[in-house]
Scaffold this motif. Structure first.
Motif, short mmCIF file in Angstrom:
data_model
loop_
_atom_site.label_atom_id
_atom_site.label_comp_id
_atom_site.label_asym_id
_atom_site.label_seq_id
_atom_site.Cartn_x
_atom_site.Cartn_y
_atom_site.Cartn_z
N LEU A 79 0.82 -1.21 0.00
CA LEU A 79 0.00 0.00 0.00
C LEU A 79 0.86 1.26 0.00
CD1 LEU A 79 -2.84 1.18 0.12
CD2 LEU A 79 -2.73 1.06 2.61
N ILE A 80 1.93 1.27 0.78
CA ILE A 80 2.82 2.44 0.81
C ILE A 80 3.49 2.65 -0.55
CG2 ILE A 80 4.95 3.37 1.82
CD1 ILE A 80 4.15 2.09 4.45
N MET A 81 3.97 1.57 -1.16
CA MET A 81 4.61 1.69 -2.47
C MET A 81 3.62 2.11 -3.54
SD MET A 81 7.84 1.11 -2.13
CE MET A 81 7.68 1.99 -0.56
N PHE A 82 2.38 1.68 -3.42
CA PHE A 82 1.36 2.09 -4.38
C PHE A 82 1.07 3.59 -4.28
CE2 PHE A 82 -3.24 2.94 -4.90
CZ PHE A 82 -3.32 2.80 -6.29
N LEU A 83 0.91 4.10 -3.07
CA LEU A 83 0.65 5.53 -2.89
C LEU A 83 1.85 6.36 -3.33
CD1 LEU A 83 -1.17 5.45 0.58
CD2 LEU A 83 -2.19 5.59 -1.71
N ARG A 84 3.05 5.89 -3.07
CA ARG A 84 4.24 6.62 -3.51
C ARG A 84 4.37 6.60 -5.03
NH1 ARG A 84 9.62 4.86 -0.52
NH2 ARG A 84 8.27 5.53 1.21
N GLY A 85 4.04 5.47 -5.64
CA GLY A 85 4.08 5.40 -7.10
C GLY A 85 3.04 6.27 -7.76
N ARG A 86 1.88 6.42 -7.11
CA ARG A 86 0.85 7.30 -7.67
C ARG A 86 1.32 8.75 -7.71
NH1 ARG A 86 -3.67 6.44 -10.36
NH2 ARG A 86 -4.84 7.92 -9.10
N LYS A 87 2.07 9.17 -6.70
CA LYS A 87 2.61 10.53 -6.70
C LYS A 87 3.64 10.72 -7.80
CE LYS A 87 1.89 11.32 -1.75
NZ LYS A 87 2.53 11.65 -0.45
#
Length: 266
Positions: free
Chosen positions: A179-187
Motif C-alpha cells: 500500500l505504501i509503495m502504491f501511494l508513492r508510485g501514484r505521486k
C-alpha cells in the motif's frame, strides 16, 4: 506549428518490483499454510470441527492468492495479468481471513479445560470424523460438545492457532508495504487508474483552417472574371434629340463598386 508527441510507458511500469525480503515473506506464507493444512486434515480425519474446516479452506485460498501475486510479477509472460489493486485486495482479504481463522481456533482450544476419560474408541475408516469414543465423566463437568480432543489433538489445535497468527502478521507486513509503495508510485505518475488517449493529428489541421479563415484575402486573390452588362439604350431629350448614354465600365466580380461621377444631361 509544433505537433505533440505521445510517449508510451515501459512494458513493466504497472508492475511493482518487490525486494527480496518481501519474496521471502511470500514463501513463508505458503510454507506455513501447507503446515496448517496438514494439521487440519489430520484433526478432521479423527474428529471434525468447523474451525478446522475454515482454517483448511483459508490455506487453500492462500495458495491461490500468493501464486497469483508472485507469478504475475516474476514471470514476464504473465505480467499482463498483474494489477496492483488486485494485489492489495488479495493481501487485505487474506489478512482478515487469517485473523478470523486463528482467533476461532484459539477460542475452540480455550474451551477444553477438563480431563475426560474415554473408552471403547473405534475407527470406522471414514475420511472425516472417523473415530467414536465413549466417555465416563458427567455431562455437567465437560465441554458441551460431541467432539473430545486428546492431548495430541489439543496440541495440534494450539499449533494451528499459533501458526495462523504468524501468517496473519506476515500478510499485514506485505499489505502495508504494498500500500505504501502504491501511494508513492501514484505521486510519481505510475499505476494510472485509467488509460490516457493520445492527441489526434486532426487538431493541428483544424487549427490551421481556423487561422486561414481569420486572414482576409488580398485584392489579388479575387477572381478576375467579369459579367457582361446590358447594351445601352438611347433616350430622347427635351429638344427631341437622341442622346447616347455614357459607357459604363465593367467591374470585376468581387470588387466593391467604384463611385461613378454624376453626369448631367443637356
Amino acid at each position: 506549428m509544433e505537433s505533440t508527441t505521445h510517449q508510451e510507458k515501459p512494458a513493466g511500469d504497472h508492475v511493482l518490483e518487490t525486494p527480496l525480503w518481501v519474496t521471502v515473506l511470500r514463501g513463508l506464507q505458503l510454507l506455513l499454510s501447507v503446515i496448517i493444512l496438514g494439521l487440519c486434515a489430520d484433526l478432521m480425519h479423527d474428529a471434525y470441527l468447523p474451525e478446522e474446516g475454515f482454517s483448511l479452506a483459508i490455506s487453500l485460498f492462500t495458495w491461490i492468492g500468493v501464486a497469483y501475486i508472485v507469478l504475475t510479477e516474476k514471470v514476464p509472460s504473465l505480467r499482463q495479468a498483474y494489477n496492483i489493486i488486485a494485489v492489495i485486495v488479495v493481501d487485505g482479504v487474506l489478512m482478515i481471513l487469517w485473523l478470523a481463522a486463528f482467533a476461532s481456533m484459539a477460542a475452540r482450544r480455550a474451551k477444553y479445560v477438563y480431563d475426560v476419560t474415554v473408552t471403547n474408541c473405534s475407527d470406522d475408516g471414514s475420511l472425516f470424523d472417523s473415530k467414536t469414543c465413549s466417555r465416563k465423566r458427567a455431562m455437567d463437568l465437560v465441554e458441551r460438545s460431541n467432539v473430545i480432543l486428546f492431548k495430541s489433538g489439543l496440541a495440534m489445535t494450539a499449533a494451528i492457532a499459533g501458526l495462523g497468527a504468524l501468517v496473519w502478521l506476515l500478510f499485514i507486513a506485505c499489505f502495508v508495504w504494498t500500500l505504501i509503495m502504491f501511494l508513492r508510485g501514484r505521486k510519481e505518475g505510475r499505476f494510472a487508474m485509467g488509460s490516457t488517449t493520445p492527441a489526434t493529428p486532426n487538431n493541428n489541421y483544424q487549427m490551421e483552417n481556423k487561422v486561414a479563415e481569420s486572414t482576409p484575402m488580398s485584392p489579388q486573390t479575387y477572381p478576375s472574371q467579369t459579367q457582361p452588362l446590358p447594351p445601352p439604350v438611347a433616350f430622347q431629350d427635351a429638344q427631341g434629340q437622341y442622346q447616347q448614354p455614357p459607357v459604363q465600365h465593367q467591374q470585376p466580380v468581387g470588387y466593391p463598386p467604384q463611385d461613378q461621377p454624376y453626369q448631367q444631361t443637356q
